[in-house]
Design a protein around this motif. Structure first.
Motif, short mmCIF file in Angstrom:
data_model
loop_
_atom_site.label_atom_id
_atom_site.label_comp_id
_atom_site.label_asym_id
_atom_site.label_seq_id
_atom_site.Cartn_x
_atom_site.Cartn_y
_atom_site.Cartn_z
N ASP A 1 0.81 -1.22 0.00
CA ASP A 1 0.00 0.00 0.00
C ASP A 1 0.84 1.27 0.00
OD1 ASP A 1 1.03 -0.17 2.53
OD2 ASP A 1 -0.90 -0.30 3.55
N GLY A 2 2.16 1.15 -0.12
CA GLY A 2 3.00 2.33 -0.10
C GLY A 2 2.96 3.07 -1.42
N HIS A 3 3.12 4.38 -1.34
CA HIS A 3 3.23 5.23 -2.53
C HIS A 3 4.67 5.19 -3.03
CE1 HIS A 3 3.53 9.15 -4.72
NE2 HIS A 3 2.31 8.82 -5.10
N ALA A 4 4.86 5.59 -4.27
CA ALA A 4 6.21 5.66 -4.83
C ALA A 4 7.12 6.53 -3.96
CB ALA A 4 6.16 6.20 -6.26
N TYR B 1 -3.07 -4.88 -5.30
CA TYR B 1 -2.97 -5.97 -4.33
C TYR B 1 -4.21 -6.01 -3.45
CZ TYR B 1 1.79 -5.12 -5.86
OH TYR B 1 2.91 -4.91 -6.63
N ASP B 2 -4.73 -7.21 -3.27
CA ASP B 2 -5.90 -7.45 -2.43
C ASP B 2 -5.40 -8.00 -1.10
OD1 ASP B 2 -8.13 -8.53 -1.13
OD2 ASP B 2 -9.11 -9.08 -3.01
N GLY C 1 1.92 2.83 -8.85
CA GLY C 1 0.71 3.64 -8.83
C GLY C 1 -0.50 2.84 -8.38
N GLN C 2 -1.18 3.35 -7.36
CA GLN C 2 -2.43 2.74 -6.88
C GLN C 2 -3.34 3.86 -6.39
OE1 GLN C 2 -2.28 -1.36 -5.06
NE2 GLN C 2 -0.40 -0.58 -4.19
N GLY C 3 -4.52 3.96 -6.97
CA GLY C 3 -5.46 4.96 -6.53
C GLY C 3 -5.27 6.30 -7.22
N ALA C 4 -5.74 7.36 -6.56
CA ALA C 4 -5.83 8.67 -7.19
C ALA C 4 -4.57 9.51 -7.08
CB ALA C 4 -7.00 9.45 -6.57
N ARG C 5 -3.65 9.13 -6.23
CA ARG C 5 -2.45 9.96 -6.03
C ARG C 5 -1.43 9.69 -7.13
NH1 ARG C 5 1.39 9.57 -0.67
NH2 ARG C 5 2.89 11.22 -1.24
N PRO C 6 -1.03 10.72 -7.88
CA PRO C 6 -0.07 10.49 -8.96
C PRO C 6 1.32 10.19 -8.42
CG PRO C 6 -0.46 12.83 -8.71
CD PRO C 6 -1.42 12.14 -7.78
N THR C 7 2.13 9.55 -9.23
CA THR C 7 3.53 9.32 -8.83
C THR C 7 4.35 10.59 -8.98
OG1 THR C 7 4.04 8.51 -11.06
CG2 THR C 7 3.46 6.87 -9.39
N ASP C 8 4.05 11.41 -9.99
CA ASP C 8 4.55 12.78 -10.09
C ASP C 8 6.07 12.87 -10.00
OD1 ASP C 8 4.36 15.53 -10.34
OD2 ASP C 8 4.05 15.86 -8.18
N TRP C 9 6.77 12.00 -10.77
CA TRP C 9 8.24 12.01 -10.78
C TRP C 9 8.78 11.89 -9.36
CZ3 TRP C 9 10.16 10.74 -15.18
CH2 TRP C 9 9.58 11.18 -16.39
N HIS D 1 10.25 -3.01 3.76
CA HIS D 1 8.99 -3.12 3.02
C HIS D 1 8.71 -4.58 2.65
CE1 HIS D 1 9.29 1.32 1.44
NE2 HIS D 1 9.08 1.25 2.74
N ALA D 2 9.75 -5.28 2.19
CA ALA D 2 9.58 -6.67 1.78
C ALA D 2 9.13 -7.55 2.94
CB ALA D 2 10.89 -7.21 1.19
N LEU D 3 9.74 -7.38 4.10
CA LEU D 3 9.38 -8.21 5.24
C LEU D 3 7.99 -7.87 5.77
CD1 LEU D 3 12.81 -8.33 7.12
CD2 LEU D 3 11.73 -10.13 5.74
#
Length: 432
Positions: free
Chosen positions: A173-176, A362-363, A292-300, A389-391
Motif C-alpha cells: 500500500d506504499g506510494h512511490a 494488491y488485495d 501507482g495505486q489509486g488517485a495519487r499520482p507518482t509525479d516524478w 517493506h519486503a518483510l
C-alpha cells in the motif's frame, strides 16, 4: 511453433494473441512471445510447468545458452516457460519508433497504462490453459517479476501451484514516495562501500564529474552525458559484481588528445551501453507507474525525493573534497532530455506521472487468506527493493516463508541460481 535444440535442452517458440485491454477482450490484440524449455531427455514427459517472470519492468526473459544459472536446476523437474512480458523482448514492442503508431502522447500514455503487473497476470492466465491443459503452474518471479507474482496471488491464486519470489516483495500500500524515500539511504550505503573498496575511484569520479560539468559532452551515440547521468551509473552497485564493474568502467576514462584530455571512445561506448534506454524504453516509461495505486499520482517521485537528500548534489563533491555520490535505480525527467531513445517520449512520460486513476494492484484480504505455497528470497540490504517493506509484505501473505540472506545482492538468482532455486523449492515443500 518452431522447435530447436541447445545442449541438453529442447526449445519451442510460442506466440499468443492477447487483448491489449483485458476489460475489452474483443478489442485490439497484441502479441506475446514465450520460449518453452525442457530437458532433452524429458521432452515427451508430462512435467509440471514453471513460468518465469523477469525483473524490470521492461525487460524480456533471459536468453540463456544451455543450462545456465537457475535454468539447469529448473529443467530437472519442470517444463519452463520464459515469457517476454507484454512490450518486451520478442513480444509486440514498445519504443520511440513504435509508439507514434498509437497517436499522440495522450494516446501513447493510455496504451502504456496496460503494461503493468495486473495486465501481465491476466496474460498469464490466458495462456496457461493453452499450455497446461488447465493445470496450475509454478511462478518464479525475479524483482518486478516478484511484484507480478504477488499480484497473481491477489488476483488469480487458482492458477498457481506455488509462487517463488526472489528480491521482489513489493510494498502493498506504499506510494512511490515511500519507495524512493527509503531507497536513497541504501544507495548512499552502497556508494560508501564502493569507495571503501576502491578509494582511488574518489578522485576518478570527481575528475570525470568536473569534466562533465565544464563540457556537457555529447557522446558518439548522441547521448548527452551530464553529471546526473554519470551519477546514475550507481545502479550497478545493486548487483553482486557491480562495484567491480563500475570501477573498471571509470578507471581509464580519459585519453590525451591535441585538444587536451578527452573522454576516450572506449569509455564513451561502455557508458552509453550502461546508460541508454534504447533496448528497454518501457523501463523508463513505467518504472514509477508500477507503484501507482489509486488517485495519487507518482509525479516524478524519485526526482522529488532526491531533493530531500541534499548529499546527492554533485556540487558538494565538486566544491569540496567529499566523494561524488552515485545514485541507483530511479528514473528522472532529465532522462528524457539526455537519451535520444527517450527524447520523443517526454510528454508521454509526463502524462503517466500525472495519472490519477491507477487501479489497486494488491488485495490484502485475499493475501491474508492465501493458500498457495509461497517462498521468497529477501536480500538483507537489497539496493533495489527495501528490506523492511519486503518483510512487512511477507508478514501480510498467509503461509509465505522467507529466506533472508546477505550472501547475495539483488541478482542472487543469476549469481547463485541453482542454490537459490533449491532453497525456495525446499521452503514451499516444507522440506526445511
Amino acid at each position: 511453433m518452431t522447435r530447436y535444440r541447445q545442449p541438453g535442452l529442447v526449445l519451442t517458440d510460442h506466440r499468443f494473441q492477447v487483448p491489449l485491454d483485458h476489460a475489452r477482450p474483443d478489442g485490439e490484440q497484441i502479441e506475446l512471445y514465450a520460449r518453452e524449455v525442457v530437458a532433452s531427455g524429458r521432452a515427451g514427459a508430462g512435467l509440471p510447468w514453471m513460468v518465469y517472470l523477469q525483473g524490470g519492468p521492461g525487460f524480456g526473459a533471459n536468453r540463456f545458452h544451455g543450462k545456465q544459472a537457475w535454468l539447469g536446476r529448473a529443467v530437472k523437474e519442470f517444463r519452463v516457460l520464459l515469457l517476454d512480458q507484454r512490450g518486451t523482448g520478442s513480444s509486440t514492442p514498445v519504443s520511440r519508433q513504435t509508439l507514434p503508431l498509437r497517436g499522440g502522447p495522450a494516446e501513447q500514455a493510455g496504451y502504456l497504462a496496460h503494461f503493468r503487473s495486473d495486465s501481465i497476470v491476466r496474460d498469464c492466465e490466458l495462456i496457461r490453459p493453452l499450455l497446461t491443459g488447465g493445470a496450475p503452474w509454478t511462478v518464479l518471479g525475479q524483482s518486478f517479476g516478484g511484484f507480478c507474482a504477488v499480484r497473481y496471488l491477489s488476483a488469480a491464486p487458482e492458477g498457481l501451484a506455488a509462487a517463488l519470489i526472489t528480491g521482489g516483495l513489493p510494498s502493498l500500500d506504499g506510494h512511490a514516495d515511500d519507495v524512493y524515500r527509503a531507497a536513497y539511504p541504501r544507495i548512499a550505503r552502497k556508494t560508501a562501500a564502493h569507495y571503501a573498496r576502491y578509494p582511488q575511484d574518489v578522485g576518478n569520479a570527481r575528475r570525470i564529474a568536473a569534466f562533465l560539468r565544464a563540457n556537457r559532452p555529447v557522446l558518439n551515440s548522441g547521448y548527452t552525458l551530464t553529471v546526473e547521468a554519470f551519477q546514475s551509473l550507481g545502479i550497478a552497485l545493486g548487483g553482486g559484481d557491480g562495484s567491480h564493474a563500475l570501477h573498471y568502467l571509470i578507471e581509464d576514462a580519459f585519453v590525451e588528445t591535441t585538444q587536451g584530455p578527452q573522454l576516450s571512445d572506449a569509455f564513451q561506448e561502455r557508458v552509453h551501453a550502461a546508460l541508454s534506454f534504447a533496448a528497454h524504453p518501457l523501463y523508463a516509461l513505467i518504472h514509477e507507474a508500477i507503484y501507482g495505486q489509486g488517485a495519487r499520482p507518482t509525479d516524478w517521485s524519485a526526482e522529488r525525493m532526491r531533493a530531500e537528500f541534499p548529499a546527492f548534489d554533485a556540487g558538494l563533491a565538486l566544491a569540496g573534497d567529499v566523494p561524488l555520490p552515485f545514485t541507483g535505480e530511479s528514473v528522472h525527467p532529465w532522462h528524457f532530455e539526455v537519451d535520444p531513445a527517450l527524447r520523443p517520449l517526454r510528454e508521454t512520460a509526463d502524462l503517466l506521472a500525472s495519472r490519477t486513476d491507477w487501479p489497486r494492484l494488491y488485495d490484502q484480504d485475499r493475501l491474508a487468506a492465501n493458500e498457495v505455497p509461497v517462498a521468497a528470497a529477501v536480500y538483507h540490504d537489497d539496493m533495489y527493493v527495501d528490506t523492511a517493506h519486503a518483510l512487512r509484505t511477507a508478514r501480510s501473505i498467509r503461509g509465505l516463508r522467507t529466506w533472508v540472506t546477505d550472501e547475495f545482492e539483488h541478482d542472487g538468482l543469476r549469481a547463485g541460481g541453482p542454490r537459490v532455486l533449491d532453497r525456495l523449492l525446499a521452503l514451499v515443500r516444507d522440506e526445511v
